[in-house]
Design a protein around this motif. Structure first.
Motif, PDB file in Angstrom:
ATOM      1  N   MET A   1     -22.284   0.245  20.205  1.00 37.87           N
ATOM      2  CA  MET A   1     -21.487   0.927  21.200  1.00 37.87           C
ATOM      3  C   MET A   1     -20.797   2.127  20.550  1.00 37.87           C
ATOM      4  SD  MET A   1     -18.067  -0.438  23.175  1.00 37.87           S
ATOM      5  CE  MET A   1     -18.918  -1.555  24.233  1.00 37.87           C
ATOM      6  N   LYS A   2     -21.043   3.303  21.076  1.00 40.68           N
ATOM      7  CA  LYS A   2     -20.400   4.506  20.570  1.00 40.68           C
ATOM      8  C   LYS A   2     -18.978   4.581  21.125  1.00 40.68           C
ATOM      9  CE  LYS A   2     -20.912   9.413  19.966  1.00 40.68           C
ATOM     10  NZ  LYS A   2     -21.637  10.615  20.243  1.00 40.68           N
ATOM     11  N   ALA A   3     -18.042   4.976  20.287  1.00 44.74           N
ATOM     12  CA  ALA A   3     -16.627   4.995  20.663  1.00 44.74           C
ATOM     13  C   ALA A   3     -16.292   6.150  21.597  1.00 44.74           C
ATOM     14  CB  ALA A   3     -15.765   5.081  19.413  1.00 44.74           C
ATOM     15  N   VAL A   4     -15.243   5.920  22.356  1.00 49.08           N
ATOM     16  CA  VAL A   4     -14.632   6.940  23.195  1.00 49.08           C
ATOM     17  C   VAL A   4     -13.352   7.361  22.483  1.00 49.08           C
ATOM     18  CG1 VAL A   4     -13.555   7.435  25.421  1.00 49.08           C
ATOM     19  CG2 VAL A   4     -15.489   5.847  25.303  1.00 49.08           C
ATOM     20  N   ARG A   5     -13.165   8.651  22.332  1.00 52.12           N
ATOM     21  CA  ARG A   5     -11.904   9.168  21.805  1.00 52.12           C
ATOM     22  C   ARG A   5     -11.282  10.008  22.908  1.00 52.12           C
ATOM     23  NH1 ARG A   5     -12.147  11.530  15.959  1.00 52.12           N
ATOM     24  NH2 ARG A   5      -9.943  11.623  16.471  1.00 52.12           N
ATOM     25  N   LEU A   6     -10.118   9.590  23.353  1.00 51.11           N
ATOM     26  CA  LEU A   6      -9.429  10.224  24.469  1.00 51.11           C
ATOM     27  C   LEU A   6      -8.045  10.659  24.013  1.00 51.11           C
ATOM     28  CD1 LEU A   6      -9.057  10.898  27.524  1.00 51.11           C
ATOM     29  CD2 LEU A   6      -8.333   8.512  27.826  1.00 51.11           C
TER      30      LEU A   6
ATOM     31  N   ASP B   1     -15.340   4.868  30.305  1.00 47.41           N
ATOM     32  CA  ASP B   1     -16.084   4.348  29.152  1.00 47.41           C
ATOM     33  C   ASP B   1     -17.190   5.290  28.679  1.00 47.41           C
ATOM     34  OD1 ASP B   1     -17.823   4.089  31.250  1.00 47.41           O
ATOM     35  OD2 ASP B   1     -18.187   1.956  30.972  1.00 47.41           O
ATOM     36  N   THR B   2     -17.089   6.562  29.042  1.00 45.10           N
ATOM     37  CA  THR B   2     -18.101   7.533  28.624  1.00 45.10           C
ATOM     38  C   THR B   2     -17.866   7.925  27.179  1.00 45.10           C
ATOM     39  OG1 THR B   2     -18.171   8.351  30.892  1.00 45.10           O
ATOM     40  CG2 THR B   2     -19.199   9.725  29.194  1.00 45.10           C
ATOM     41  N   PRO B   3     -18.822   7.631  26.291  1.00 45.06           N
ATOM     42  CA  PRO B   3     -18.634   7.939  24.872  1.00 45.06           C
ATOM     43  C   PRO B   3     -18.423   9.422  24.620  1.00 45.06           C
ATOM     44  CG  PRO B   3     -20.543   6.522  25.192  1.00 45.06           C
ATOM     45  CD  PRO B   3     -20.104   6.991  26.554  1.00 45.06           C
ATOM     46  N   GLY B   4     -17.740   9.695  23.534  1.00 43.56           N
ATOM     47  CA  GLY B   4     -17.536  11.071  23.106  1.00 43.56           C
ATOM     48  C   GLY B   4     -16.076  11.416  22.947  1.00 43.56           C
ATOM     49  N   GLU B   5     -15.844  12.711  22.757  1.00 47.41           N
ATOM     50  CA  GLU B   5     -14.494  13.257  22.566  1.00 47.41           C
ATOM     51  C   GLU B   5     -13.999  13.825  23.889  1.00 47.41           C
ATOM     52  OE1 GLU B   5     -12.573  13.839  19.646  1.00 47.41           O
ATOM     53  OE2 GLU B   5     -13.933  12.613  18.460  1.00 47.41           O
ATOM     54  N   TRP B   6     -12.798  13.430  24.292  1.00 45.06           N
ATOM     55  CA  TRP B   6     -12.216  13.855  25.552  1.00 45.06           C
ATOM     56  C   TRP B   6     -10.780  14.311  25.352  1.00 45.06           C
ATOM     57  CZ3 TRP B   6     -14.906  13.673  30.180  1.00 45.06           C
ATOM     58  CH2 TRP B   6     -16.124  12.983  30.147  1.00 45.06           C
ATOM     59  N   LEU B   7     -10.392  15.355  26.073  1.00 47.56           N
ATOM     60  CA  LEU B   7      -8.998  15.761  26.222  1.00 47.56           C
ATOM     61  C   LEU B   7      -8.671  15.644  27.699  1.00 47.56           C
ATOM     62  CD1 LEU B   7      -8.626  19.037  24.102  1.00 47.56           C
ATOM     63  CD2 LEU B   7      -7.635  16.817  23.601  1.00 47.56           C
TER      64      LEU B   7
ATOM     65  N   SER C   1      -8.418   5.452  21.408  1.00 45.93           N
ATOM     66  CA  SER C   1      -9.842   5.231  21.170  1.00 45.93           C
ATOM     67  C   SER C   1     -10.247   3.955  21.892  1.00 45.93           C
ATOM     68  CB  SER C   1     -10.142   5.124  19.670  1.00 45.93           C
ATOM     69  OG  SER C   1      -9.518   3.981  19.121  1.00 45.93           O
ATOM     70  N   PHE C   2     -11.541   3.885  22.225  1.00 45.63           N
ATOM     71  CA  PHE C   2     -12.060   2.713  22.925  1.00 45.63           C
ATOM     72  C   PHE C   2     -13.390   2.314  22.319  1.00 45.63           C
ATOM     73  CE2 PHE C   2     -14.545   0.558  26.181  1.00 45.63           C
ATOM     74  CZ  PHE C   2     -13.648  -0.403  26.622  1.00 45.63           C
ATOM     75  N   ALA C   3     -13.453   1.096  21.850  1.00 45.77           N
ATOM     76  CA  ALA C   3     -14.704   0.476  21.394  1.00 45.77           C
ATOM     77  C   ALA C   3     -14.573  -0.998  21.744  1.00 45.77           C
ATOM     78  CB  ALA C   3     -14.913   0.680  19.901  1.00 45.77           C
ATOM     79  N   GLY C   4     -14.609  -1.277  23.043  1.00 41.75           N
ATOM     80  CA  GLY C   4     -14.418  -2.644  23.520  1.00 41.75           C
ATOM     81  C   GLY C   4     -13.020  -2.894  24.056  1.00 41.75           C
ATOM     82  N   GLN C   5     -12.044  -2.197  23.517  1.00 41.16           N
ATOM     83  CA  GLN C   5     -10.678  -2.237  24.018  1.00 41.16           C
ATOM     84  C   GLN C   5      -9.969  -0.943  23.646  1.00 41.16           C
ATOM     85  OE1 GLN C   5      -8.366  -5.387  22.285  1.00 41.16           O
ATOM     86  NE2 GLN C   5      -8.465  -4.564  20.222  1.00 41.16           N
ATOM     87  N   TRP C   6      -8.972  -0.555  24.445  1.00 39.66           N
ATOM     88  CA  TRP C   6      -8.222   0.659  24.150  1.00 39.66           C
ATOM     89  C   TRP C   6      -7.269   0.420  23.009  1.00 39.66           C
ATOM     90  CZ3 TRP C   6      -9.571   5.277  25.555  1.00 39.66           C
ATOM     91  CH2 TRP C   6     -10.321   5.448  26.713  1.00 39.66           C
ATOM     92  N   ARG C   7      -7.208   1.410  22.119  1.00 38.99           N
ATOM     93  CA  ARG C   7      -6.308   1.332  20.971  1.00 38.99           C
ATOM     94  C   ARG C   7      -5.560   2.656  20.840  1.00 38.99           C
ATOM     95  NH1 ARG C   7      -7.251  -2.754  17.444  1.00 38.99           N
ATOM     96  NH2 ARG C   7      -6.410  -1.540  15.723  1.00 38.99           N
TER      97      ARG C   7
END
Length: 179
Positions: free
Chosen positions: A1-6, A126-132, A169-175
């Motif tokens: 699973m690729k991480a989401v960075r928000l 849950d869309t992977p990638g870098e987000w602002l 960040s999200f990889a199964g849960q928000w952190r």
């Protein structure tokens, strides 16, 4: 699973913030001394629908997409009023609103409703990638309350300054990501 960075970004300073007034959707930002650094080409940018968020997002990316779930808390008939006006005219209603997250004396949205809206959005994001995501102080407080599982009343102890950032960040849960 690729991480989401928000990264949630608070909009730039407005006249309402500077003068102690509650915001209105049409409030724009004040001139920036130093514009925020634009997002890189791989970073996707979202914006709350209000003018102040869209104007801030425009500094970050020409391709910002409006996300309705990032909208500010609807303050109903209190929009644009100063806190001094509310203290003078409606001290009990203001006190109730500040102390009770379910309270809506202004006829708009309660902080509890805002938290629920934000929780639904985060759960579906849950869309992977870098987000602002450019949004508002109350939305960022709601995210923190949800993420940390603290009482909703804790939001009154969180200051969110203009252009401040909250990294998640999200990889199964928000952190929460401190940097």
């Amino acid at each position: 699973m690729k991480a989401v960075r928000l990264t949630l970004v608070c909009h730039a300073l407005t006249h309402a913030q500077k003068t102690g007034c509650l915001p209105r959707p049409e409030d724009g930002i004040l001139a920036l001394e130093q514009p925020p650094v634009s997002a890189g080409p791989a970073v996707q940018v979202l914006s709350a629908p209000e003018r102040r968020a869209c104007e801030t997002a425009a500094f970050l990316s020409a391709q910002a997409r409006v996300e309705p779930a990032l909208a500010d808390c609807d303050l109903g008939c209190w929009q644009g009023l100063s806190l001094k006006q509310l203290q003078a005219a409606h001290p009990q209603a203001l006190s109730e609103w500040l102390e009770n997250p379910d309270s809506t004396p202004h006829g708009g949205e309660s902080f509890a409703q805002l938290c629920q809206r934000v929780a639904v959005w985060l759960a579906a994001f849950d869309t992977p990638g870098e987000w602002l995501a450019v949004t508002h102080p109350m939305v960022i407080r709601a995210v923190l309350v949800q993420l940390l599982g603290c009482p909703m009343s804790a939001h009154q102890r969180i200051d969110v300054l203009p252009l401040s950032r909250l990294e998640l960040s999200f990889a199964g849960q928000w952190r929460l990501r401190l940097g």
